[in-house]
Write a protein that holds these residues in place. Structure first.
Motif, PDB file in Angstrom:
ATOM      1  N   GLN B 213      16.792 -50.225  36.537  1.00 11.46           N
ATOM      2  CA  GLN B 213      16.055 -49.412  35.566  1.00 11.46           C
ATOM      3  C   GLN B 213      16.725 -48.086  35.251  1.00 11.46           C
ATOM      4  N   PHE B 214      17.642 -47.680  36.102  1.00  9.70           N
ATOM      5  CA  PHE B 214      18.416 -46.467  35.811  1.00  9.70           C
ATOM      6  C   PHE B 214      19.649 -46.475  36.686  1.00  9.70           C
ATOM      7  N   ASP B 215      20.582 -45.608  36.354  1.00  6.13           N
ATOM      8  CA  ASP B 215      21.807 -45.517  37.129  1.00  6.13           C
ATOM      9  C   ASP B 215      21.735 -44.238  37.965  1.00  6.13           C
ATOM     10  N   PHE B 216      21.628 -44.416  39.273  1.00  7.74           N
ATOM     11  CA  PHE B 216      21.455 -43.266  40.157  1.00  7.74           C
ATOM     12  C   PHE B 216      22.797 -42.586  40.474  1.00  7.74           C
ATOM     13  N   ASP B 217      23.890 -43.348  40.420  1.00  6.81           N
ATOM     14  CA  ASP B 217      25.186 -42.835  40.872  1.00  6.81           C
ATOM     15  C   ASP B 217      25.639 -41.510  40.235  1.00  6.81           C
ATOM     16  N   LYS B 220      24.929 -38.289  42.155  1.00  7.70           N
ATOM     17  CA  LYS B 220      25.750 -37.956  43.325  1.00  7.70           C
ATOM     18  C   LYS B 220      26.964 -37.131  42.917  1.00  7.70           C
ATOM     19  N   GLN B 221      27.544 -37.480  41.775  1.00 10.10           N
ATOM     20  CA  GLN B 221      28.771 -36.801  41.342  1.00 10.10           C
ATOM     21  C   GLN B 221      28.480 -35.401  40.821  1.00 10.10           C
ATOM     22  N   LYS B 222      27.274 -35.169  40.397  1.00  5.56           N
ATOM     23  CA  LYS B 222      26.981 -33.907  39.707  1.00  5.56           C
ATOM     24  C   LYS B 222      26.960 -32.716  40.633  1.00  5.56           C
ATOM     25  N   ASP B 223      27.247 -31.575  40.045  1.00  2.00           N
ATOM     26  CA  ASP B 223      27.195 -30.322  40.779  1.00  2.00           C
ATOM     27  C   ASP B 223      25.732 -29.959  41.046  1.00  2.00           C
ATOM     28  N   MET B 224      25.465 -29.554  42.282  1.00  2.00           N
ATOM     29  CA  MET B 224      24.076 -29.264  42.646  1.00  2.00           C
ATOM     30  C   MET B 224      23.475 -28.153  41.794  1.00  2.00           C
ATOM     31  N   LEU B 225      24.246 -27.099  41.584  1.00  6.29           N
ATOM     32  CA  LEU B 225      23.702 -25.966  40.829  1.00  6.29           C
ATOM     33  C   LEU B 225      23.472 -26.312  39.367  1.00  6.29           C
ATOM     34  N   GLU B 226      24.328 -27.193  38.858  1.00  2.90           N
ATOM     35  CA  GLU B 226      24.150 -27.608  37.468  1.00  2.90           C
ATOM     36  C   GLU B 226      22.777 -28.290  37.320  1.00  2.90           C
ATOM     37  N   ALA B 230      19.240 -26.815  35.473  1.00  2.00           N
ATOM     38  CA  ALA B 230      19.093 -27.570  34.230  1.00  2.00           C
ATOM     39  C   ALA B 230      17.809 -27.192  33.503  1.00  2.00           C
ATOM     40  N   SER B 231      17.880 -27.294  32.175  1.00  2.00           N
ATOM     41  CA  SER B 231      16.729 -26.848  31.379  1.00  2.00           C
ATOM     42  C   SER B 231      15.595 -27.871  31.371  1.00  2.00           C
ATOM     43  N   PHE B 232      15.887 -29.140  31.724  1.00  2.00           N
ATOM     44  CA  PHE B 232      14.830 -30.146  31.585  1.00  2.00           C
ATOM     45  C   PHE B 232      13.684 -29.960  32.581  1.00  2.00           C
ATOM     46  N   TRP B 233      13.900 -29.218  33.646  1.00  3.21           N
ATOM     47  CA  TRP B 233      12.825 -29.030  34.626  1.00  3.21           C
ATOM     48  C   TRP B 233      11.587 -28.424  33.984  1.00  3.21           C
ATOM     49  N   ASP B 234      11.838 -27.575  32.991  1.00  7.27           N
ATOM     50  CA  ASP B 234      10.726 -26.916  32.332  1.00  7.27           C
ATOM     51  C   ASP B 234       9.789 -27.945  31.695  1.00  7.27           C
ATOM     52  N   GLU B 235      10.390 -28.973  31.107  1.00  5.77           N
ATOM     53  CA  GLU B 235       9.580 -30.005  30.477  1.00  5.77           C
ATOM     54  C   GLU B 235       8.953 -30.928  31.530  1.00  5.77           C
ATOM     55  N   VAL B 236       9.738 -31.244  32.567  1.00  9.80           N
ATOM     56  CA  VAL B 236       9.232 -32.127  33.619  1.00  9.80           C
ATOM     57  C   VAL B 236       8.011 -31.514  34.296  1.00  9.80           C
ATOM     58  N   GLN B 237       8.072 -30.200  34.549  1.00 10.30           N
ATOM     59  CA  GLN B 237       7.034 -29.565  35.353  1.00 10.30           C
ATOM     60  C   GLN B 237       5.758 -29.270  34.585  1.00 10.30           C
ATOM     61  N   PHE B 238       5.820 -29.273  33.247  1.00 12.06           N
ATOM     62  CA  PHE B 238       4.666 -28.756  32.515  1.00 12.06           C
ATOM     63  C   PHE B 238       3.350 -29.424  32.917  1.00 12.06           C
ATOM     64  N   ALA B 239       3.354 -30.746  32.919  1.00  7.90           N
ATOM     65  CA  ALA B 239       2.091 -31.461  33.155  1.00  7.90           C
ATOM     66  C   ALA B 239       1.608 -31.324  34.595  1.00  7.90           C
ATOM     67  N   CYS B 240       2.524 -31.088  35.528  1.00  2.63           N
ATOM     68  CA  CYS B 240       2.177 -31.116  36.960  1.00  2.63           C
ATOM     69  C   CYS B 240       1.039 -30.153  37.278  1.00  2.63           C
ATOM     70  N   ILE B 241       0.087 -30.630  38.067  1.00  2.00           N
ATOM     71  CA  ILE B 241      -1.024 -29.776  38.468  1.00  2.00           C
ATOM     72  C   ILE B 241      -0.860 -29.307  39.919  1.00  2.00           C
ATOM     73  N   ARG B 340      16.411 -40.483  35.173  1.00  2.00           N
ATOM     74  CA  ARG B 340      17.188 -40.696  33.943  1.00  2.00           C
ATOM     75  C   ARG B 340      17.668 -39.355  33.395  1.00  2.00           C
ATOM     76  N   ARG B 341      16.801 -38.366  33.468  1.00  2.17           N
ATOM     77  CA  ARG B 341      17.195 -37.049  32.966  1.00  2.17           C
ATOM     78  C   ARG B 341      18.281 -36.432  33.833  1.00  2.17           C
ATOM     79  N   MET B 342      18.102 -36.580  35.157  1.00  2.00           N
ATOM     80  CA  MET B 342      19.076 -35.971  36.067  1.00  2.00           C
ATOM     81  C   MET B 342      20.435 -36.638  35.947  1.00  2.00           C
ATOM     82  N   SER B 343      20.441 -37.935  35.617  1.00  5.18           N
ATOM     83  CA  SER B 343      21.729 -38.619  35.573  1.00  5.18           C
ATOM     84  C   SER B 343      22.334 -38.639  34.171  1.00  5.18           C
ATOM     85  N   ALA B 344      21.621 -38.106  33.190  1.00  2.76           N
ATOM     86  CA  ALA B 344      22.151 -38.081  31.823  1.00  2.76           C
ATOM     87  C   ALA B 344      23.451 -37.283  31.786  1.00  2.76           C
TER      88      ALA B 344
END
Lengths: 144, 350, 316
Positions: B213-217, B220-226, B230-241, B340-344
């Motif tokens: 369903q997604f490619d996790f690999d 692993k290669q990505k830089d942790m700080l990147e 990342a800007s997508f966290w803002d969208e991911v977190q919005f709904a969270c209660i 999917r967002r993290m591995s994009a």
């Protein structure tokens, strides 16, 4: 249960009901020694958490007393408290946490030492009739 | 040891034989959902389940566990001395656990059972427990185990793997513990060719239904700080209660808090599940909270599972794809979407 | 209700491009059946993700407190009442808000549909007017929307928003002659020991995840009583006394403010009917003080005010 004596926590407002307790003592009025008094600035200070905490810790009864409506030292503290207590009282009985006869409220001015002793006796009798607390007592946590 | 087979009709006898020697835990229907519980009768075990709502991690790491007891009696010479709370560590069998959940225990071992430190309760429970798994013939729509290196017929972490082949169960014995458990039971037959072909067919159809369903690999290669910035966290977190549903249902969330509870003149030291979703989780005594914002907490949960853990332990993701968080999140935050967002390819900094 | 999707997108596009608002809060389509995700739109190119159907039961007023931007929000009847409560409690300013009122025919109860599927897993759900078509591996079922309404929606008497800047559709007919409290009366009629057992059983599955608290728009305290440690009012384990303390005080904190939006019950991962606690308080508040939460923007909440002649039969 002839030996059992109830433990009752009384939250008394500093300006009226606590004064009444004082006066009852000075006037040598008699009432049984089942009451542990906690002095609070105003009946409006009595957070529902306090009452729950008393029952959780094993109190058999709780009694909250303040100034008569209109006589509050802080003008309207007891008037807010009245609404709080009305809802609290019914909700505690509704959830079965408190059986009838365990939770009491009164207005007693600092001049009403006789009323204080009378209500104290009434509260103690009612709690005795209700028996030892059995529902809402925190003991050792039921965990693995 | 080659695979063995037992017909459905005889299987309750096997459970009975196990119950004579072990404490047996199995999925039991409670209300609308199944839950792992100790069974007293063979018919309580219901292996026709998809998966439990709560993960079975509570069998090893209970929601709330008394670690120590102490007395506060003034004249007691033992006052204030912590004594280990008595517990039952007699041998037990967990029957019908799903491969994903068994794999999760392996992932959790790196926290509770290391060369430097061994958590006594976790380790003892792990040692005295035999895991008899049950392969997933029909994975849920929210499952994604195959995308994270495990699978519906995966044997990692199991002692025995059962496969329901319709008329009966095949058993693949995987470890010495598994051998011991199977050794005390009787009534097994050898696996016929038709059954073994059927089993292979079930495995293939289950794995195919899950797909990848997604490619996790790439994560692993990505830089942790990147990823961290990342800007997508803002969208991911919005709904969270910021409730604890995902962490409490998750088989790999192991974080705990320790509390002392005192009543009268006795006290307990209790360990209980904690959640990185709660503001108190990182709250310092000084009043400072390094993760005071919802975004930081949401990011922590996903980064821990998908980046920090893999980077630290080289053990794959701390997620087995059981899909519980996807199914029960009150606001539908879907970890598959987050992966999917993290591995994009382009994770542009905010 | 699907027709609102287009109306919401159109309004969002208009409001954002005319710079009337900075953001729009709505829902986007969920990744699993019967679920949608609250979603914050920041730019016009995200507008087409906005979505509406009968699975938008989470109360969006929950996302408003402490916002500083100008925000448009989609609000059902109950959401709008919670916005009124927020306004009364100074959690947000009216001139920051652009309320897209959604006259509502009720949201559907995922749990009851799941129960009636008897273990079969729904993989797709499609809403079509009065019907919801659900399908999975080897089965297809059609549910009647009205029959599977959330229990709070079935007894709702404020389906139309009480405050709004524009409506997404014509007002719907309000339900008449609804008996809101048959369950409360049933519990009231029990003996005190039965009530105690009833509530003990009710909360027994609780895992203390606080989803009920956090899904509630009214729970915005900077520090919840649950998290207080000096003194610690509530133990943190799953001990029944502690769990009951939590549920009792949570309900009490929303007394006279709760709009019965049902978010708490919807959010609960273990299916506890937590509204059993709040509804009694709602009934009491109505009977004692004649107050309904979030309906009138100029009346203080009941515990924030008093009348000299308030009833006090329980006071000696």
């Amino acid at each position: 249960m002839s030996e059992w004596e109830p433990k009752i926590v009384a939250f008394l407002c500093n300006w009226c009901s606590y004064g009444a307790a004082d006066l009852a003592g000075v006037s040598r009025l008699q009432y049984p020694a089942n009451i542990r008094i906690i002095r609070v600035p105003c009946s409006g200070r009595v957070n529902p958490k306090f009452i729950l905490a008393a029952f959780r810790s094993g109190a058999d009864g709780v009694w909250v007393s303040g100034c008569h409506p209109g006589d509050c030292h802080y003008i309207e503290g007891n008037l807010y408290a009245r609404r709080k207590f009305a809802l609290l009282n019914s909700q505690l009985e509704y959830t079965g946490i408190v059986e009838p006869g365990r939770l009491h409220f009164s207005w007693i001015s600092s001049a009403e030492a006789t009323k204080f002793a009378e209500v104290a006796r009434g509260v103690i009798d009612a709690v005795k009739a209700a028996g030892p607390a059995r529902h809402f007592i925190k003991k050792q946590a039921e965990v693995a | 040891m080659s695979d063995i087979y037992i017909s459905r009709g005889k299987f309750p006898e096997i459970i009975g034989q196990l119950m004579a020697r072990y404490r047996v835990y199995a999925p039991v229907l409670k209300g609308e959902y199944h839950e792992f519980a100790k069974i007293e009768k063979t018919e309580e075990a219901d292996l026709g389940y998809q998966n439990t709502r709560l993960s079975p991690k509570g069998l090893f790491h209970p929601h709330a566990e008394r670690m120590f007891e102490y007395s506060l009696v003034k004249d007691d010479p033992q006052a204030g001395i912590l004594k280990e709370a008595p517990k039952d560590f007699s041998p037990r069998v967990v029957l019908g656990i799903r491969p994903c959940d068994a794999k999760a225990f392996q992932l959790d071992d790196v926290n509770f059972d290391t060369t430097a430190y061994q958590d006594p309760w976790w380790v003892r429970r792990r040692q005295t427990t035999t895991l008899i798994g049950l392969a997933c013939n029909e994975p849920c729509g929210t499952c994604f185990c195959t995308s994270l290196g495990t699978g519906p017929f995966d044997t990692a972490g199991l002692d025995v793997l059962l496969v329901d082949t319709g008329e009966g169960y095949t058993a693949q014995v995987l470890t010495q513990k598994g051998k011991d458990v199977v050794g005390i039971t009787s009534g097994w037959e050898s696996v016929s060719r038709t059954v073994s072909e059927k089993m292979e067919g079930l495995r293939k159809s289950a794995e195919d239904s899950l797909g990848r369903q997604f490619d996790f690999d790439p994560i692993k290669q990505k830089d942790m700080l990147e990823l961290f910035n990342a800007s997508f966290w803002d969208e991911v977190q919005f709904a969270c209660i910021n409730c604890g549903t995902c962490t409490f249902l998750c088989p790999t969330c192991w974080c705990f808090d320790i509390q002392d509870e005192v009543w009268g003149d006795k006290g307990d030291r209790i360990r209980l599940w904690d959640s990185c979703m709660f503001p108190l989780f990182t709250f310092h005594g000084s009043g400072h909270n390094p993760r005071s914002q919802k975004l930081q907490r949401v990011r922590q949960r996903f980064m821990h599972k998908l980046k920090y853990y893999p980077d630290k332990y080289h053990n794959g993701a701390a997620c087995v794809g059981c899909g519980r968080c996807v199914k029960f999140c009150p606001v539908n935050i879907d970890i598959r979407e987050v992966v999917r967002r993290m591995s994009a390819t382009c994770v542009c900094p905010a | 209700m699907r027709e609102y999707t287009e109306r919401i997108r159109e309004a969002a596009k208009r409001l954002l491009s005319e710079q009337r608002v900075d953001t729009v809060i709505g829902f986007r389509r969920g990744t699993v059946p019967f679920m949608n995700e609250p979603f914050l739109v920041k730019s016009v190119d995200q507008v087409d993700q906005l979505y509406w159907d009968s699975n938008c039961g989470i109360n969006l007023a929950n996302y408003l407190p402490k916002r500083t931007d100008r925000v448009a929000v989609v609000a059902k009847g109950c959401d709008s009442r919670n916005i009124v409560v927020h306004l009364l409690e100074n959690q947000i300013k009216r001139d920051q808000l652009y309320i897209l009122g959604a006259p509502c025919r009720g949201m559907v109860d995922k749990r009851r549909m799941m129960a009636d599927l008897k273990g079969k897993e729904p993989l797709h759900a499609e809403e079509n007017g009065k019907e919801i078509k659900v399908s999975g591996r080897g089965f297809q079922v059609t549910f009647d929307r009205q029959t599977y309404l959330q229990s709070n929606c079935a007894i709702c008497t404020h389906r139309n928003p009480v405050v709004y800047d524009e409506l997404l559709g014509d007002p719907v007919e309000e339900q008449q002659g609804v008996d809101r409290y048959p369950d409360v009366r049933r519990i009231e009629a029990m003996s005190v020991d039965e009530r105690w057992r009833y509530f003990q059983e009710l909360i027994a599955p609780c895992i203390r995840c606080y989803a009920c608290r956090n899904a509630c728009p009214l729970c915005y305290c900077p520090t919840c009583f649950v998290d207080e440690s000096r003194p610690q009012w509530v133990g943190k384990t799953i001990d029944p006394t502690d769990t009951l303390t939590f549920h009792f005080l949570r309900a009490y904190h929303v007394a006279g403010r709760c709009t019965d939006c049902g978010s708490c019950e919807r959010a609960c991962p273990v299916g506890i009917e937590v509204r059993k606690f709040t509804k009694k308080l709602e009934k009491e508040v109505k009977e004692l003080y004649g107050y309904e939460a979030g309906v009138t923007p100029d009346q203080r909440p009941p515990l924030d005010t008093f009348k000299p002649g308030d009833p006090e039969p329980f006071i000696k």
